[in-house]
Write an enzyme that holds these catalytic residues in place. Structure first.
Site, PDB file in Angstrom:
ATOM      1  N   ASN A  43       8.015   1.773  -1.496  1.00  0.00           N
ATOM      2  CA  ASN A  43       9.201   2.279  -0.779  1.00  0.00           C
ATOM      3  C   ASN A  43       8.858   2.359   0.704  1.00  0.00           C
ATOM      4  O   ASN A  43       7.693   2.461   1.091  1.00  0.00           O
ATOM      5  CB  ASN A  43       9.660   3.621  -1.340  1.00  0.00           C
ATOM      6  CG  ASN A  43       8.680   4.740  -1.103  1.00  0.00           C
ATOM      7  OD1 ASN A  43       8.732   5.423  -0.076  1.00  0.00           O
ATOM      8  ND2 ASN A  43       7.748   4.920  -2.039  1.00  0.00           N
TER       9      ASN A  43
ATOM     10  N   MET B 244       0.806  -1.224   0.000  1.00  0.00           N
ATOM     11  CA  MET B 244       0.000   0.000   0.000  1.00  0.00           C
ATOM     12  C   MET B 244       0.840   1.275   0.000  1.00  0.00           C
ATOM     13  O   MET B 244       0.281   2.368  -0.096  1.00  0.00           O
ATOM     14  CB  MET B 244      -1.003  -0.001   1.172  1.00  0.00           C
ATOM     15  CG  MET B 244      -0.430  -0.132   2.558  1.00  0.00           C
ATOM     16  SD  MET B 244       0.124  -1.809   2.874  1.00  0.00           S
ATOM     17  CE  MET B 244      -0.692  -2.178   4.387  1.00  0.00           C
ATOM     18  N   HIS B 245       2.152   1.166   0.086  1.00  0.00           N
ATOM     19  CA  HIS B 245       3.001   2.377   0.110  1.00  0.00           C
ATOM     20  C   HIS B 245       4.158   2.187  -0.856  1.00  0.00           C
ATOM     21  O   HIS B 245       5.276   1.871  -0.431  1.00  0.00           O
ATOM     22  CB  HIS B 245       3.519   2.618   1.527  1.00  0.00           C
ATOM     23  CG  HIS B 245       4.180   3.961   1.705  1.00  0.00           C
ATOM     24  ND1 HIS B 245       5.472   4.232   1.311  1.00  0.00           N
ATOM     25  CD2 HIS B 245       3.715   5.107   2.236  1.00  0.00           C
ATOM     26  CE1 HIS B 245       5.788   5.475   1.615  1.00  0.00           C
ATOM     27  NE2 HIS B 245       4.738   6.038   2.169  1.00  0.00           N
ATOM     28  N   PHE B 246       3.960   2.332  -2.176  1.00  0.00           N
ATOM     29  CA  PHE B 246       2.681   2.595  -2.843  1.00  0.00           C
ATOM     30  C   PHE B 246       2.492   1.533  -3.916  1.00  0.00           C
ATOM     31  O   PHE B 246       3.510   1.004  -4.409  1.00  0.00           O
ATOM     32  CB  PHE B 246       2.690   3.984  -3.487  1.00  0.00           C
ATOM     33  CG  PHE B 246       2.855   5.118  -2.519  1.00  0.00           C
ATOM     34  CD1 PHE B 246       1.767   5.628  -1.821  1.00  0.00           C
ATOM     35  CD2 PHE B 246       4.106   5.680  -2.300  1.00  0.00           C
ATOM     36  CE1 PHE B 246       1.917   6.683  -0.943  1.00  0.00           C
ATOM     37  CE2 PHE B 246       4.252   6.732  -1.412  1.00  0.00           C
ATOM     38  CZ  PHE B 246       3.165   7.231  -0.732  1.00  0.00           C
TER      39      PHE B 246
END
Lengths: 79, 152
Positions: free
Chosen positions: B57, B50-52
């Site tokens: 990262n 989810m990041h991203f």
């Protein structure tokens, strides 16, 4: 610089306050800057300015601008 | 005398656990002075999906957390402090490059001062030999700090 001037400057520098704030009402947690971390910063500044090492009991008793002066008299600081 | 801590041994000095333990190994710790080690990042890290999506990262907040956890080890390896709970007081951080899946985030954390339950320190995080992040930190052990506070 006199002891009183050094003492006042320690409060002014540590808490970023004005000389007019240095009254008998100034005590631990009376302003946002004099919180737990601020208290340790003030004690470190006082020790450096007066070249002393505060005992634990004296750090506990150093609860206000007024009582702090009495504490420092134990360390031969003359106001 | 300095020593190392493997993945299990470091848990004695660092109370965070999965998924919030952000350091894998402490290669060299000198109690009260410094701690150095690393975090290996794989595609399986919980935050990458989810990041991203499409550009994974390591979140900056977790890079800072990793540096703070390494600094904590330098504090809590001192005599009598094993397992002590620490709280962050003030951190200033600078991020210089992305930390990516497959990177090894090497962290070096140093104690600048330790007095009356308050630690001031700094740390660097490196990937591929370059600084990826750096921070100045203030951490406390509340149980010690409270012993020095005036009673109201």
């Amino acid at each position: 610089m006199s002891a009183q001037e050094k003492y006042d400057e320690a409060f002014i520098e540590t808490f970023e306050i004005e000389k007019s704030d240095l009254t008998e009402k100034l005590e631990y947690q009376s302003i946002p800057a004099w919180d737990s971390v601020g208290h340790m910063a003030l004690m470190a500044e006082i020790e450096e300015v007066f070249d002393i090492m505060l005992e634990m009991d004296d750090i506990l008793e150093f609860g206000s601008y007024t009582t702090g002066r009495e504490t420092l008299k134990k360390y031969d600081v003359e106001f | 005398m300095s020593f190392s801590l493997n993945a299990e041994e470091l848990k004695k000095y660092q109370p965070n656990r999965f998924p919030f333990l952000m350091i894998d190994i402490v290669e060299d710790v000198e109690p009260g002075q410094y701690a150095k080690g690393y975090k290996n990042l794989t595609n399986n890290e919980w935050y990458f999906p989810m990041h991203f999506p499409g550009a994974p990262n390591m979140p900056g907040a977790l890079q800072l957390e990793a540096m703070a956890q390494m600094l904590t080890v330098a504090i809590t390896t001192q005599e009598g402090l094993s397992g002590a709970v620490t709280h962050a007081l003030e951190h200033t951080v600078r991020f210089r490059k992305e930390v990516l899946p497959g990177d090894c985030l090497r962290i070096e954390a140093f104690i600048d001062s330790w007095r009356r339950g308050i630690c001031k320190g700094h740390a660097f995080g490196y990937t591929n030999g370059e600084v990826a992040c750096q921070a100045k930190m203030m951490i406390t052990i509340p149980d010690i700090l409270e012993q020095y506070l005036p009673k109201r």
